[in-house]
Design a protein around this motif. Structure first.
Motif, PDB file in Angstrom:
ATOM      1  N   ASN A  39       0.809  -1.227   0.000  1.00  0.00           N
ATOM      2  CA  ASN A  39       0.000   0.000   0.000  1.00  0.00           C
ATOM      3  C   ASN A  39       0.838   1.270   0.000  1.00  0.00           C
ATOM      4  O   ASN A  39       0.495   2.258   0.654  1.00  0.00           O
ATOM      5  N   GLY A  40       1.951   1.249  -0.698  1.00  0.00           N
ATOM      6  CA  GLY A  40       2.774   2.442  -0.804  1.00  0.00           C
ATOM      7  C   GLY A  40       3.603   2.769   0.426  1.00  0.00           C
ATOM      8  O   GLY A  40       4.165   3.861   0.522  1.00  0.00           O
ATOM      9  N   LEU A  41       3.699   1.837   1.370  1.00  0.00           N
ATOM     10  CA  LEU A  41       4.487   2.062   2.580  1.00  0.00           C
ATOM     11  C   LEU A  41       5.932   2.367   2.223  1.00  0.00           C
ATOM     12  O   LEU A  41       6.514   1.714   1.355  1.00  0.00           O
ATOM     13  N   SER A  42       6.514   3.370   2.881  1.00  0.00           N
ATOM     14  CA  SER A  42       7.918   3.662   2.642  1.00  0.00           C
ATOM     15  C   SER A  42       8.763   3.493   3.904  1.00  0.00           C
ATOM     16  O   SER A  42       9.928   3.140   3.817  1.00  0.00           O
ATOM     17  N   VAL A  43       8.163   3.728   5.085  1.00  0.00           N
ATOM     18  CA  VAL A  43       8.901   3.600   6.346  1.00  0.00           C
ATOM     19  C   VAL A  43       8.001   2.996   7.412  1.00  0.00           C
ATOM     20  O   VAL A  43       6.838   3.373   7.537  1.00  0.00           O
ATOM     21  N   MET A  44       8.567   2.062   8.165  1.00  0.00           N
ATOM     22  CA  MET A  44       7.888   1.529   9.337  1.00  0.00           C
ATOM     23  C   MET A  44       8.711   1.899  10.559  1.00  0.00           C
ATOM     24  O   MET A  44       9.927   1.708  10.564  1.00  0.00           O
ATOM     25  N   GLU A  45       8.072   2.446  11.556  1.00  0.00           N
ATOM     26  CA  GLU A  45       8.736   2.820  12.809  1.00  0.00           C
ATOM     27  C   GLU A  45       8.362   1.785  13.862  1.00  0.00           C
ATOM     28  O   GLU A  45       7.180   1.528  14.091  1.00  0.00           O
ATOM     29  N   TRP A 119       5.784  -1.957  19.100  1.00  0.00           N
ATOM     30  CA  TRP A 119       4.673  -1.198  18.531  1.00  0.00           C
ATOM     31  C   TRP A 119       5.148  -0.652  17.196  1.00  0.00           C
ATOM     32  O   TRP A 119       6.235  -0.091  17.088  1.00  0.00           O
ATOM     33  N   LYS A 120       4.300  -0.839  16.168  1.00  0.00           N
ATOM     34  CA  LYS A 120       4.679  -0.469  14.807  1.00  0.00           C
ATOM     35  C   LYS A 120       3.770   0.631  14.286  1.00  0.00           C
ATOM     36  O   LYS A 120       2.557   0.562  14.428  1.00  0.00           O
ATOM     37  N   LYS A 121       4.407   1.621  13.649  1.00  0.00           N
ATOM     38  CA  LYS A 121       3.687   2.732  13.039  1.00  0.00           C
ATOM     39  C   LYS A 121       4.139   2.826  11.585  1.00  0.00           C
ATOM     40  O   LYS A 121       5.330   2.789  11.298  1.00  0.00           O
ATOM     41  N   GLU A 122       3.178   2.965  10.681  1.00  0.00           N
ATOM     42  CA  GLU A 122       3.501   3.039   9.264  1.00  0.00           C
ATOM     43  C   GLU A 122       3.556   4.485   8.794  1.00  0.00           C
ATOM     44  O   GLU A 122       2.633   5.262   9.039  1.00  0.00           O
ATOM     45  N   ASP A 123       4.651   4.840   8.100  1.00  0.00           N
ATOM     46  CA  ASP A 123       4.850   6.168   7.522  1.00  0.00           C
ATOM     47  C   ASP A 123       4.531   7.301   8.496  1.00  0.00           C
ATOM     48  O   ASP A 123       3.951   8.317   8.114  1.00  0.00           O
ATOM     49  N   GLY A 124       4.880   7.114   9.759  1.00  0.00           N
ATOM     50  CA  GLY A 124       4.678   8.161  10.756  1.00  0.00           C
ATOM     51  C   GLY A 124       3.230   8.426  11.104  1.00  0.00           C
ATOM     52  O   GLY A 124       2.924   9.370  11.808  1.00  0.00           O
ATOM     53  N   GLY A 125       2.323   7.585  10.654  1.00  0.00           N
ATOM     54  CA  GLY A 125       0.894   7.823  10.861  1.00  0.00           C
ATOM     55  C   GLY A 125       0.249   6.809  11.774  1.00  0.00           C
ATOM     56  O   GLY A 125       0.408   6.847  12.987  1.00  0.00           O
ATOM     57  N   GLN A 126      -0.448   5.853  11.191  1.00  0.00           N
ATOM     58  CA  GLN A 126      -1.266   4.900  11.926  1.00  0.00           C
ATOM     59  C   GLN A 126      -0.440   3.793  12.580  1.00  0.00           C
ATOM     60  O   GLN A 126       0.480   3.261  11.975  1.00  0.00           O
ATOM     61  N   TRP A 127      -0.844   3.471  13.815  1.00  0.00           N
ATOM     62  CA  TRP A 127      -0.270   2.308  14.481  1.00  0.00           C
ATOM     63  C   TRP A 127      -0.824   1.065  13.822  1.00  0.00           C
ATOM     64  O   TRP A 127      -1.998   0.996  13.476  1.00  0.00           O
TER      65      TRP A 127
END
Length: 143
Positions: A39-45, A119-127
């Motif tokens: 889904n266009g993910l570029s970074v996972m935090e 805990w994982k957050k996608e592209d600085g947005g949603q957990w």
């Protein structure tokens, strides 16, 4: 053996070192998880609580070792910002027989996916929310 780290790791080198140290084992199994570009993910935090995370994972490594008769186990899990294609984690198990090494690795992977305190957050947005299929995979190990 357990490492929780922000630095990248070389899965091939880690597996070679683990295998070389696995004396008496008839099987070594490994799995490396990487960041998918869904889904266009570029970074996972990935975030965690130091100390708590290591204690929880060490306990499950001990359980896997006892339950499957592993002669050794390795878990490496990263935290911090991770780009698509980067390794997130690695599990390696060693046992006298392949079935036990595979089962031990699957048990550890299912636990890490569902219960390890990350805990994982996608592209600085949603957990990232837990998924039913991850819970189902873990449920098969319940006695």
């Amino acid at each position: 053996m357990l490492r929780v780290q922000s630095e990248p790791f070389d899965a091939g080198a880690e597996l070679n070192a683990f295998t070389a140290a696995a004396t008496g084992a008839g099987a070594v199994v490994s799995f490396t998880g990487v960041v998918r570009g869904d889904n266009g993910l570029s970074v996972m935090e990935i975030e965690h609580y130091p100390g708590m995370t290591e204690a929880a994972i060490a306990a499950i490594i001990d359980e896997a070792t006892a339950r499957f008769g592993l002669s050794d186990a390795l878990v490496i899990h990263r935290y911090g910002p991770l780009a698509v294609g980067e390794p997130i984690m690695m599990v390696a198990t060693a046992a006298r027989h392949r079935a036990l090494a595979f089962q031990g690795a699957e048990f550890l992977m299912d636990y890490l996916k569902s219960r390890a305190p990350f805990w994982k957050k996608e592209d600085g947005g949603q957990w990232v929310q837990a998924k039913d299929e991850d819970e189902d995979a873990l449920a098969r190990w319940q006695d």
